[in-house]
Design a protein around this motif. Structure first.
Motif, PDB file in Angstrom:
ATOM      1  N   GLU A  10     -11.117   5.534   2.579  1.00 53.21           N
ATOM      2  CA  GLU A  10     -10.545   5.261   3.915  1.00 53.21           C
ATOM      3  C   GLU A  10     -10.553   3.752   4.203  1.00 53.21           C
ATOM      4  OE1 GLU A  10     -10.323   4.272   7.837  1.00 53.21           O
ATOM      5  OE2 GLU A  10     -12.367   4.359   7.015  1.00 53.21           O
ATOM      6  N   GLN A  11     -11.492   3.027   3.609  1.00 53.47           N
ATOM      7  CA  GLN A  11     -11.626   1.585   3.882  1.00 53.47           C
ATOM      8  C   GLN A  11     -10.623   0.725   3.101  1.00 53.47           C
ATOM      9  OE1 GLN A  11     -15.643   0.045   3.910  1.00 53.47           O
ATOM     10  NE2 GLN A  11     -16.488   2.091   4.060  1.00 53.47           N
ATOM     11  N   PHE A  12      -9.813   1.374   2.254  1.00 57.61           N
ATOM     12  CA  PHE A  12      -8.860   0.621   1.420  1.00 57.61           C
ATOM     13  C   PHE A  12      -7.439   0.932   1.868  1.00 57.61           C
ATOM     14  CE2 PHE A  12     -12.719   0.526  -0.894  1.00 57.61           C
ATOM     15  CZ  PHE A  12     -12.683  -0.608  -1.680  1.00 57.61           C
ATOM     16  N   PRO A  13      -6.873   0.082   2.730  1.00 54.95           N
ATOM     17  CA  PRO A  13      -5.558   0.400   3.313  1.00 54.95           C
ATOM     18  C   PRO A  13      -4.479   0.671   2.265  1.00 54.95           C
ATOM     19  CG  PRO A  13      -6.485  -1.617   4.279  1.00 54.95           C
ATOM     20  CD  PRO A  13      -7.409  -1.205   3.184  1.00 54.95           C
ATOM     21  N   ILE A  14      -4.484  -0.055   1.169  1.00 52.17           N
ATOM     22  CA  ILE A  14      -3.381   0.042   0.193  1.00 52.17           C
ATOM     23  C   ILE A  14      -3.287   1.430  -0.445  1.00 52.17           C
ATOM     24  CG2 ILE A  14      -4.590  -0.686  -1.900  1.00 52.17           C
ATOM     25  CD1 ILE A  14      -2.205  -2.572  -2.474  1.00 52.17           C
ATOM     26  N   LEU A  15      -4.420   2.143  -0.448  1.00 54.00           N
ATOM     27  CA  LEU A  15      -4.432   3.444  -1.134  1.00 54.00           C
ATOM     28  C   LEU A  15      -3.694   4.513  -0.341  1.00 54.00           C
ATOM     29  CD1 LEU A  15      -8.139   3.491  -2.388  1.00 54.00           C
ATOM     30  CD2 LEU A  15      -6.090   2.844  -3.675  1.00 54.00           C
ATOM     31  N   HIS A  16      -3.444   4.211   0.949  1.00 52.84           N
ATOM     32  CA  HIS A  16      -2.856   5.244   1.800  1.00 52.84           C
ATOM     33  C   HIS A  16      -1.353   5.054   1.894  1.00 52.84           C
ATOM     34  CE1 HIS A  16      -6.901   6.446   2.649  1.00 52.84           C
ATOM     35  NE2 HIS A  16      -7.177   5.156   2.758  1.00 52.84           N
ATOM     36  N   GLN A  17      -0.696   5.246   0.780  1.00 50.81           N
ATOM     37  CA  GLN A  17       0.761   5.136   0.755  1.00 50.81           C
ATOM     38  C   GLN A  17       1.302   6.081  -0.311  1.00 50.81           C
ATOM     39  OE1 GLN A  17       2.536   1.676  -1.318  1.00 50.81           O
ATOM     40  NE2 GLN A  17       0.443   0.886  -1.502  1.00 50.81           N
ATOM     41  N   GLU A  18       2.590   6.356  -0.194  1.00 54.98           N
ATOM     42  CA  GLU A  18       3.232   7.176  -1.224  1.00 54.98           C
ATOM     43  C   GLU A  18       3.988   6.274  -2.176  1.00 54.98           C
ATOM     44  OE1 GLU A  18       5.487  10.456   0.258  1.00 54.98           O
ATOM     45  OE2 GLU A  18       3.615  11.529   0.707  1.00 54.98           O
ATOM     46  N   HIS A  22       4.990  10.472  -3.959  1.00 53.99           N
ATOM     47  CA  HIS A  22       3.676  11.099  -4.166  1.00 53.99           C
ATOM     48  C   HIS A  22       2.587  10.174  -3.646  1.00 53.99           C
ATOM     49  CE1 HIS A  22       5.227  14.192  -6.976  1.00 53.99           C
ATOM     50  NE2 HIS A  22       6.101  13.240  -7.287  1.00 53.99           N
ATOM     51  N   PRO A  23       1.459  10.749  -3.215  1.00 52.90           N
ATOM     52  CA  PRO A  23       0.352   9.876  -2.811  1.00 52.90           C
ATOM     53  C   PRO A  23      -0.060   8.999  -3.997  1.00 52.90           C
ATOM     54  CG  PRO A  23      -0.108  12.170  -2.251  1.00 52.90           C
ATOM     55  CD  PRO A  23       1.145  12.179  -3.073  1.00 52.90           C
TER      56      PRO A  23
END
Ligand code: PMP
Length: 409
Positions: A10-18, A22-23
């Motif tokens: 949750e602390q890594f903004p870049i990971l929350h994208q498609e 796909h995630p």
């Protein structure tokens, strides 16, 4: 089972994208990791509130920037357990740090007939500088041979390192084989023979607790961008007794004591090696990354990354026709492989369509690729924010890739 990835991502903004619908599954951490919000914020805060040049300004921002930069040096020193803060030289990364050792230390101590000992698994950054030193000084390069599984033995190290050896330079964790090398024992062998021990810590510093005093290495190099820090910053640790006697290799502002028209004198450690305006914001970001990693706990990170590599190894070895390189055990955070005769670039391109990022190529280890008898490999490398579910997604994507290539013949 490790819950760290799910907790921390949750602390890594870049990971929350498609990516491609796909995630994103980011498994290219060996090349460069991602940054948590705290690191991004630290850099932003520094530029928004504190930026100025360091060391010279008498104004408030000048002293804030200096405190931030020098504070980061203290953090690196504590993180590596260096004895003295001036043993930490900020560099652009591992490559620059190793070049500093090669061109300042090695160029001055090596003579014709001396030996520099490496292994065939070295990254080009820990190989080419030594080739250049050998060419310039007449020293000879020697290699501790690899076992069939890619590891090295101390018996072979004992045979390769001799009284003629001036430098032993070995990667702590291989970026291809994932193997952790016995650098503490190698340092002891090097010292018994009167040589210095250089450690390429690019892949170890992100994943395991490093104690340069315990390793008793003479030099240790690492990069910030593989351990949640910014690009363009890393450091060289060197024993004070050695650094004190070494000449700078970059000359200009910041590193001088007194300059006359025909002669100049240089500052004390560590400044004599940091010519020009330093990488201030980079150091601030690296300091924040160290705070972050320390708070999570290096032991926990190590256990997590090792666990993911282990389950990836186990699950990937179930895929028919998939070859994994490097030893089964003792691997830190990555798995390198090839899928049948399919080119690694094709494998990486196909699974990118499913949002999965892995590396393909020679990984800056061309001699090792030749030893493995391949042109390229694919590599999945894990970090603290990856999860077991992501390993499963990788395995499933590789099974689909294998079937896809099977179907098109
Ligand atoms: N050594 C190893 C083992 C590495 O993995 C890398 C980065 N791929 C380097 C050295 C060079 O690091 P940098 O490019 O950050 O200088």
């Amino acid at each position: 089972m490790s819950s760290l990835g799910a907790e921390i991502r949750e602390q890594f903004p870049i990971l929350h994208q498609e990516v491609n619908g796909h995630p994103l599954v980011y498994l290219d951490n060996g090349a460069s990791s991602q940054r948590p919000r705290s690191v991004i914020e630290a850099i932003k805060r520094y530029y928004e509130l504190d930026h100025s040049n360091v060391h010279r300004g008498v104004h408030t921002l000048g002293s804030r920037a200096t405190d931030a930069y020098e504070g980061a040096r203290d953090k690196v020193a504590a993180f590596l357990n260096a004895k003295f803060r001036e043993e930490i030289i900020f560099t652009r990364g591992t490559t620059t740090a190793l070049n500093l050792v090669a061109f300042s230390y090695a160029r001055s101590v090596c003579r014709e007939g001396d030996e520099i000992v490496l292994t065939p698994m070295e990254h080009h950054s820990n190989l080419i500088p030594w080739q250049q030193v050998a060419k310039a000084t007449g020293a000879t390069l020697k290699y501790i041979p690899l076992q069939p599984d890619g590891s090295i033995t101390l018996e072979d190290a004992e045979k390769t390192i001799t009284e003629r050896t001036k430098i032993v330079s070995v990667v702590y964790v291989s970026n291809v084989l994932g193997v952790t090398n016995p650098v503490k024992e190698l340092a002891a062998i090097a010292h018994r023979n009167g040589a210095v021990m250089v450690v390429d810590g690019a892949q170890s510093t992100p994943h395991l607790k490093v104690d340069v005093q315990d390793l008793d290495c003479d030099f240790y190099a690492f990069s910030g961008h593989k351990m949640c820090g910014p690009t363009g910053i890393g450091a060289l640790y060197g024993k004070k007794t050695l650094l004190d006697n070494m000449e700078p290799i970059e000359f200009g502002g910041e590193m001088i004591d007194r300059v006359d028209l025909y002669e100049s004198t240089f500052k004390e450690l560590p400044y004599k090696f940091e010519g020009g305006t330093p990488i201030i914001a980079g150091a601030v970001g690296l300091g924040a990354a160290i705070d972050f990693l320390t708070e999570v706990g290096m032991d926990r990170i190590h256990a997590h990354d090792t666990h993911l590599a282990k389950i990836a190894y186990e699950q990937l070895s179930q895929i028919e026709g998939l070859t994994i390189y490097g030893p089964r055990d003792n691997r830190t955070g990555l798995v390198t492989f090839n899928l049948k005769e399919i080119h690694a670039h094709d494998v990486a391109t196909v699974i990118d369509q499913e949002g999965i990022a892995i590396r393909a190529g020679h990984h800056c280890c061309q001699p090792l690729m030749r030893w493995l008898n391949v042109n390229a490999t694919a590599r999945a490398s894990f970090y603290l924010y990856n999860t077991e579910q992501e390993v499963e997604l990788l395995v499933r994507a590789l099974r689909n890739t294998e079937q896809f290539f099977e179907s098109i013949g």
